[in-house]
Design an enzyme around this catalytic site. Structure first.
Site: not given
Ligand code: GLA
Length: 354
Positions: A109, A157, A111-112, A16
């Protein structure tokens, strides 16, 4: 000087962010730490502790990497990208030695990569004795992902890492970048946990960029600037798979609001149902699940999770599970809870930092 930036879990609101929509992430306890000190030479020397690798590059006129120092793949692109983008934002960087360490598994997944960019940005700003508004820093770090690393990711993130707080999820409205704290206390024995599906996909090389392009195409066809403005009744006119992509985004925004309402009324069972509905939509409409992710979600539901869903960009990575009180921790599950956001510790530059 030490900067810490956490990874994130996204409770709900997937794909989103780059569609002007809503998401509800929180910062986790694990993150990336960058220790830094200035050096007389106008060069940056960076060491990635976990990988046992280093990189060194010049800062032309004390600000930007010298011409010819083009970004390389992997972690080096983040260091060079953050330094260059800060230079472009008129931050006069001193020469610096940086040591990067962290405890977030890469590609899981959580966000490292955003945590690394944010920690690097805060550390370099600290060493330059400069300030940057946190939203601007989030945008800068996102530019590094987009333009230096090649992943067309949004701002989810970076904002979660920079604005997270203990016991709090952040309702982010990406059409305005308004952030509203939502208490996420996990009382009475409810727990959240992540389970690694074991599958790794680099966002830069994955179908993530393709999904983003599909959403942009849907906007063009609908004549709107972002899918946030799309009207449900117009989606039927979109060709496949664009109609399903847009439907996911619209429904996911509704689920984010419903999750906030459920949290406010302490209805965690309802939150579980919403996580399951999010996963179904990501699988059916967004086509971003994989057999390994499905197996992990199935294993968690069989074990009795109140909700389980894929998280982040998809195509692998971690699954988030909501566990009701008294449910034992399933094998491979790692409990997570909302924790503090990124911070810079300006301490004396001693070698004990390393
Ligand atoms: C990854 C991207 C984010 C976001 C998610 C999906 O984590 O880095 O910006 O788009 O996917 O929600």
């Amino acid at each position: 000087m030490r900067a810490f930036a956490p990874g994130r879990v996204n409770l709900i609101g997937e794909h989103t962010d780059y569609n002007g929509g809503l998401a509800l992430p929180f910062a986790i306890a694990e993150g990336v730490t960058v220790c830094g000190r200035t050096r007389a030479e106008p060069r940056i020397l960076a060491r990635a502790l976990d990988l046992g690798e280093e990189d060194e590059f010049a800062l032309a006129d004390g600000a930007r990497p010298a011409a010819g120092d083009t970004p390389t793949a992997g972690w080096r692109a983040f260091v060079r990208g953050v330094a260059a983008e800060l230079g472009a934002a008129d931050v006069a960087l001193p020469g610096a030695e940086l040591v990067i360490g962290g405890e977030i598994p890469r590609g899981a997944g959580l966000s490292s990569s955003a945590a690394m960019a944010v920690a690097l940005g805060l550390a370099l700003l600290g060493l330059a004795d400069a300030e940057l508004d946190r939203r601007a820093l989030a945008r800068l770090c996102s530019r590094v992902e987009n333009e230096w690393v090649g992943a067309r990711t949004g701002l989810l993130d970076q904002l979660a890492s920079l604005f997270g707080a203990a016991d709090t999820a952040l309702l982010i409205d990406f059409s305005t970048l308004e952030l509203s704290p939502v208490p996420l206390l996990l009382t009475s024995g409810w727990r959240l946990a992540t389970v690694d599906s074991g599958e790794r996909r680099e966002l830069a090389g994955s179908l993530y960029n393709e999904r983003r392009a599909e959403c942009a195409r849907a906007c063009e066809l609908l004549g709107v600037d972002s899918l946030r403005e799309a009207r449900r009744e117009d989606l039927a006119g979109l060709p496949e798979p664009l109609g399903r992509r847009a439907l996911h985004v619209l429904d996911e925004n509704v689920r984010v609001r419903a999750t906030v309402a459920a949290l406010r009324s302490d209805d965690l069972a309802q939150v579980g149902d919403l996580l399951n509905a999010s996963h179904a939509s990501l699988r059916e409409n967004y086509d971003s699940s994989t057999p390994a992710v499905e197996r992990t979600v199935g294993h968690l539901r069989d074990a009795g999770a109140a909700g389980a869903r894929m998280m982040g960009g998809g195509f692998g990575g971690s699954v988030l599970a909501l566990l009701a009180p008294d449910m034992p921790l399933p094998s491979g599950a790692h409990p997570v809870r909302p924790s503090r956001g990124a911070l810079l510790v300006r301490s004396l530059e001693t070698s004990s930092d390393y």
